[in-house]
Design an enzyme around this catalytic site. Structure first.
Site, PDB file in Angstrom:
ATOM      1  N   ASP A 196      -1.681 -34.214  59.409  1.00 13.70           N
ATOM      2  CA  ASP A 196      -1.872 -33.830  60.807  1.00 13.70           C
ATOM      3  C   ASP A 196      -2.995 -34.673  61.389  1.00 13.70           C
ATOM      4  O   ASP A 196      -4.030 -34.875  60.757  1.00 13.70           O
ATOM      5  CB  ASP A 196      -2.130 -32.327  60.966  1.00 13.70           C
ATOM      6  CG  ASP A 196      -3.359 -31.829  60.250  1.00 13.70           C
ATOM      7  OD1 ASP A 196      -4.426 -31.728  60.888  1.00 13.70           O
ATOM      8  OD2 ASP A 196      -3.260 -31.521  59.051  1.00 13.70           O
ATOM      9  N   GLU A 235      -7.881 -21.115  66.153  1.00 14.29           N
ATOM     10  CA  GLU A 235      -9.005 -21.032  65.226  1.00 14.29           C
ATOM     11  C   GLU A 235     -10.318 -21.021  65.995  1.00 14.29           C
ATOM     12  O   GLU A 235     -10.342 -21.039  67.223  1.00 14.29           O
ATOM     13  CB  GLU A 235      -8.964 -22.213  64.250  1.00 14.29           C
ATOM     14  CG  GLU A 235      -8.957 -23.568  64.949  1.00 14.29           C
ATOM     15  CD  GLU A 235      -8.913 -24.730  63.967  1.00 14.29           C
ATOM     16  OE1 GLU A 235      -9.767 -24.748  63.053  1.00 14.29           O
ATOM     17  OE2 GLU A 235      -8.054 -25.606  64.117  1.00 14.29           O
TER      18      GLU A 235
END
Length: 298
Positions: free
Chosen positions: A9, A100
């Site tokens: 990622d 997050e």
């Protein structure tokens, strides 16, 4: 097609070229496209183009700042979907919600309320024809989100981050974060020393639909091991310079202006996560070092 494939990622911090990740064995890539309602990655287009050049499967993700607000979640999702369409992301691929700590995202709105907002975000993406994922760290998923409701609605859709060391070449399933609904496991943040997160899929990401609600079980039986709170670490030489200095920070993540040298050994007395980083305590509460700069030697 095997369920297992390596993915990286990337965000604007990584190169626009996927060549080295492809050469290292990555079959897919998850690219950061947007954040909040204001940010669009300036390199996402080039990263998508490069990934296609190397025949990598392309998925994208959005860094959420909506906390537990359903209305803000929908607003962010609409911008994300529009960007996915602009980037030409196939409807066979995944759009992921990265929920997050950071950039003002409030993770303390309650497990139920947070899950409701996340589901609202994912629903916008799903209605646009995409498959969906939820990304977060294992601790946050367990403590701050009612993941049961998310898995109930979207099946095996969890992309979980959990790893014992920063540098890894392959996943160590002794540290697999067992929970329902895991589709992808992020097992390190420095895969093969390339400075990029390493991920492995636990399901076939290329099926037209995903109906299994339980996480695919790894071949190796997951075992949870208690982490040692004391031991010895080594500060490796950085940039071939043995005199390189690593700055210390306090227990709240603020740098203290004090340093340790590389090529030196230290006894550590505790381990904890500070600002999303695994850190080692080398002395007082003002002597913490991020684990990415250290190597545990005993």
């Amino acid at each position: 097609m095997t369920n297992r494939e390596y993915l990286v990622d990337v965000s604007a911090y990584q190169s626009s070229s996927m060549a080295k990740y492809h050469a290292a064995g990555a079959k897919g890539v998850l690219i950061k496209a947007t954040e909040g309602t204001w940010y669009k990655s300036p390199v996402a287009g080039a990263q998508v183009k490069s990934a296609h050049k190397y025949h990598m499967f392309v998925h994208i993700y959005h860094f959420a700042t909506f906390g537990s607000s359903v209305s803000r979640a929908k607003a962010e999702a609409k911008i994300f979907v529009a960007r996915a369409e602009y980037l030409g992301i196939s409807k066979k691929r995944y759009l992921a919600c990265d929920w997050e700590v950071g950039d003002g995202n409030n993770v303390y709105g309650g497990k139920v309320a947070s899950a409701k907002a996340i589901i609202a975000f994912m629903e916008v993406c799903a209605k646009a024809g995409y498959k969906v994922l939820l990304y977060s760290g294992a601790s946050l998923l367990r403590s701050n989100i009612d993941t049961k409701q998310i898995v109930k609605k979207y099946g095996t859709c969890i992309w979980v981050a959990s790893y014992p060391t920063d540098l890894a070449y392959k996943p160590d399933f002794n540290y697999f974060p067992s929970m329902d609904g895991v589709a992808i496991w992020q097992f390190c943040d420095n895969w093969k020393g390339l400075g990029v997160d390493g991920n492995i899929s636990l399901i076939d990401l290329h099926k037209e639909t995903a109906t299994v609600h339980k996480a695919a079980k790894p071949t190796e039986k997951p075992k949870l091991k208690p982490e040692k709170k004391t031991g010895v670490v080594y500060a490796p030489i950085i940039n071939r310079n043995p005199k390189w200095m690593i700055q210390l920070m306090d227990s709240t993540g603020h740098y203290t202006g004090k340093y340790i040298k590389t090529n030196s050994r230290w006894k550590y007395f505790d381990i904890k996560t500070i600002k999303g980083m695994k850190c080692y305590k080398l002395g007082t509460d003002k002597q913490w070092v991020p684990g990415k700069f250290l190597k545990v030697i005993e």
